[in-house]
Design an enzyme around this catalytic site. Structure first.
Site, PDB file in Angstrom:
ATOM      1  N   GLU A   1      -7.652 -11.941 -13.272  1.00  0.00           N
ATOM      2  CA  GLU A   1      -7.188 -13.331 -13.151  1.00  0.00           C
ATOM      3  C   GLU A   1      -8.365 -14.288 -13.247  1.00  0.00           C
ATOM      4  O   GLU A   1      -8.267 -15.345 -13.870  1.00  0.00           O
ATOM      5  CB  GLU A   1      -6.526 -13.548 -11.797  1.00  0.00           C
ATOM      6  CG  GLU A   1      -5.214 -12.865 -11.632  1.00  0.00           C
ATOM      7  CD  GLU A   1      -4.696 -13.145 -10.243  1.00  0.00           C
ATOM      8  OE1 GLU A   1      -3.587 -13.654 -10.144  1.00  0.00           O
ATOM      9  OE2 GLU A   1      -5.408 -12.874  -9.269  1.00  0.00           O
TER      10      GLU A   1
ATOM     11  N   GLY B   1       3.629  -7.854  -3.186  1.00  0.00           N
ATOM     12  CA  GLY B   1       4.766  -6.933  -3.209  1.00  0.00           C
ATOM     13  C   GLY B   1       6.015  -7.680  -2.759  1.00  0.00           C
ATOM     14  O   GLY B   1       5.992  -8.382  -1.742  1.00  0.00           O
TER      15      GLY B   1
ATOM     16  N   MET C   1      -2.396  -9.706   1.005  1.00  0.00           N
ATOM     17  CA  MET C   1      -3.449  -9.390   1.966  1.00  0.00           C
ATOM     18  C   MET C   1      -4.402 -10.557   2.273  1.00  0.00           C
ATOM     19  O   MET C   1      -5.392 -10.355   2.970  1.00  0.00           O
ATOM     20  CB  MET C   1      -4.241  -8.168   1.472  1.00  0.00           C
ATOM     21  CG  MET C   1      -3.361  -6.940   1.285  1.00  0.00           C
ATOM     22  SD  MET C   1      -4.218  -5.513   0.599  1.00  0.00           S
ATOM     23  CE  MET C   1      -5.274  -5.040   1.962  1.00  0.00           C
ATOM     24  N   GLU C   2      -4.129 -11.760   1.765  1.00  0.00           N
ATOM     25  CA  GLU C   2      -5.117 -12.843   1.948  1.00  0.00           C
ATOM     26  C   GLU C   2      -4.547 -14.228   2.284  1.00  0.00           C
ATOM     27  O   GLU C   2      -5.225 -15.048   2.919  1.00  0.00           O
ATOM     28  CB  GLU C   2      -5.971 -13.012   0.659  1.00  0.00           C
ATOM     29  CG  GLU C   2      -6.808 -11.820   0.274  1.00  0.00           C
ATOM     30  CD  GLU C   2      -6.043 -10.796  -0.553  1.00  0.00           C
ATOM     31  OE1 GLU C   2      -4.987 -11.160  -1.126  1.00  0.00           O
ATOM     32  OE2 GLU C   2      -6.477  -9.640  -0.612  1.00  0.00           O
TER      33      GLU C   2
ATOM     34  N   ASP D   1       5.054  -5.373  -7.514  1.00  0.00           N
ATOM     35  CA  ASP D   1       5.681  -4.132  -7.029  1.00  0.00           C
ATOM     36  C   ASP D   1       6.660  -4.507  -5.932  1.00  0.00           C
ATOM     37  O   ASP D   1       6.701  -5.661  -5.501  1.00  0.00           O
ATOM     38  CB  ASP D   1       4.597  -3.167  -6.486  1.00  0.00           C
ATOM     39  CG  ASP D   1       3.767  -3.819  -5.389  1.00  0.00           C
ATOM     40  OD1 ASP D   1       2.727  -4.406  -5.704  1.00  0.00           O
ATOM     41  OD2 ASP D   1       4.195  -3.796  -4.211  1.00  0.00           O
TER      42      ASP D   1
HETATM   43  N1  ADE Z   1      -0.412  -7.023  -3.317  1.00  0.00           N
HETATM   44  C1  ADE Z   1       0.394  -6.586  -4.319  1.00  0.00           C
HETATM   45  N2  ADE Z   1       1.260  -5.679  -3.882  1.00  0.00           N
HETATM   46  C2  ADE Z   1       1.018  -5.519  -2.565  1.00  0.00           C
HETATM   47  C3  ADE Z   1       1.577  -4.709  -1.570  1.00  0.00           C
HETATM   48  N3  ADE Z   1       2.555  -3.857  -1.865  1.00  0.00           N
HETATM   49  N4  ADE Z   1       1.065  -4.788  -0.324  1.00  0.00           N
HETATM   50  C4  ADE Z   1       0.045  -5.638  -0.034  1.00  0.00           C
HETATM   51  N5  ADE Z   1      -0.527  -6.412  -0.951  1.00  0.00           N
HETATM   52  C5  ADE Z   1      -0.045  -6.375  -2.203  1.00  0.00           C
END
Ligand code: ADE
Length: 268
Positions: free
Chosen positions: A31, A97, A211-212, A235
């Site tokens: 990115e 996700g 996660m951020e 996902d």
């Molecule tokens: N970023 C993309 N997919 C994720 C997931 N399944 N868990 C945490 N961060 C993500």
């Protein structure tokens, strides 16, 4: 603009029309590369082991950087952007996700609120509340978020048809949608159906997990800096979460982010 007159004019212009510096934060190398490709004059500066790229994008003063993975790395990056680079707004792009039932791979989530799903100082504080703040969630900036959502919707209308049938079929990207709502963050890549089900039960409003974002939101709250975050769903945070991840980043997510930033900064 070499001469004294030109310099005087430039200084007066900067004083009457102060420049807004926008941070463009990417979660992924792919990115960041897409953003740097749009910047004609970027120059790098290393602070705290991170490379920050200063330059311009469609006439905007911009600092581009990788967030780092996880909440601590993200909080450090956000703090350096504010303290060292004096950014006045932060736009974050990445992947997430999907958690809510209608949030599918290839959709986009624009965050309105952020929460740390792994924050738990109970029984001293209610689960998810951030001690010292009296709250569990932090808001995105409404105006910047509305602009980012408009840019994302524009890209979603145009980009899927440009990805090619093979990629579209592989990820079933025919009718991607833009969702707005709660984004949750934690220091875990959620990759089991059991864990994503537990998150859905604990936080039924959550659209997606990453996660951020919530770390950026807390730092931006501390400094009063507007934040907007967009995440492409890579996902479903389930047992299959890892399977197509690298291919999705390469062939879909990085193209979405580049196009969304491009659309945001050309918006009137
Ligand atoms: N970023 C993309 N997919 C994720 C997931 N399944 N868990 C945490 N961060 C993500």
């Amino acid at each position: 603009m070499q001469g004294g007159f030109g310099r005087l004019f430039f200084c007066l212009f900067r004083r009457t029309c102060p420049v807004t510096t926008t941070a463009i934060v990417s979660a992924l190398h792919e990115e960041l590369a897409a953003v740097l490709a749009l910047m004609p004059d970027e120059q790098q500066q290393v602070v705290g082991g991170r490379t920050f790229w200063r330059g311009h994008l469609h006439g905007h003063d911009v600092v581009a950087v990788l967030s780092g993975i996880g909440k601590v790395a993200a909080a450090t990056t956000a703090t350096v952007l504010v303290e060292r680079f004096g950014v006045q707004r932060i736009v974050f792009t990445g992947v997430a996700g999907g958690l809510a039932p209608g949030v599918r791979v290839g959709d986009v989530v624009v965050a309105q609120r952020f929460l740390q799903h792994d924050m738990d100082a109970s029984p001293i504080f209610p689960r998810h509340e951030v001690p010292g703040y009296g709250r569990a969630s932090f808001d995105a900036d409404a105006a910047l978020t509305a602009q980012l959502a408009r840019a994302s919707e524009r890209v979603l209308r145009a980009l899927p048809s440009q990805l090619g049938p093979e990629v579209l079929n592989a990820f079933e990207l025919q009718t991607p949608r833009c969702h707005q709502g709660l984004l949750i963050s934690g220091d875990r890549f959620v990759s089991t159906t059991a864990e994503s089900q537990a998150l859905r039960e604990a936080l039924p409003e959550a659209l997606a997990v990453e996660m951020e974002g919530a770390a950026f939101a807390q730092v931006c709250h501390d400094y009063g800096v507007p934040l907007a975050v967009v995440r492409t769903i890579s996902d479903r945070a389930d047992d299959a979460a890892h399977v197509d991840f690298p291919r999705f980043l390469r062939e879909v997510a990085s193209r979405y982010s580049g196009a969304i930033i491009d659309a945001l900064l050309t918006q009137r």
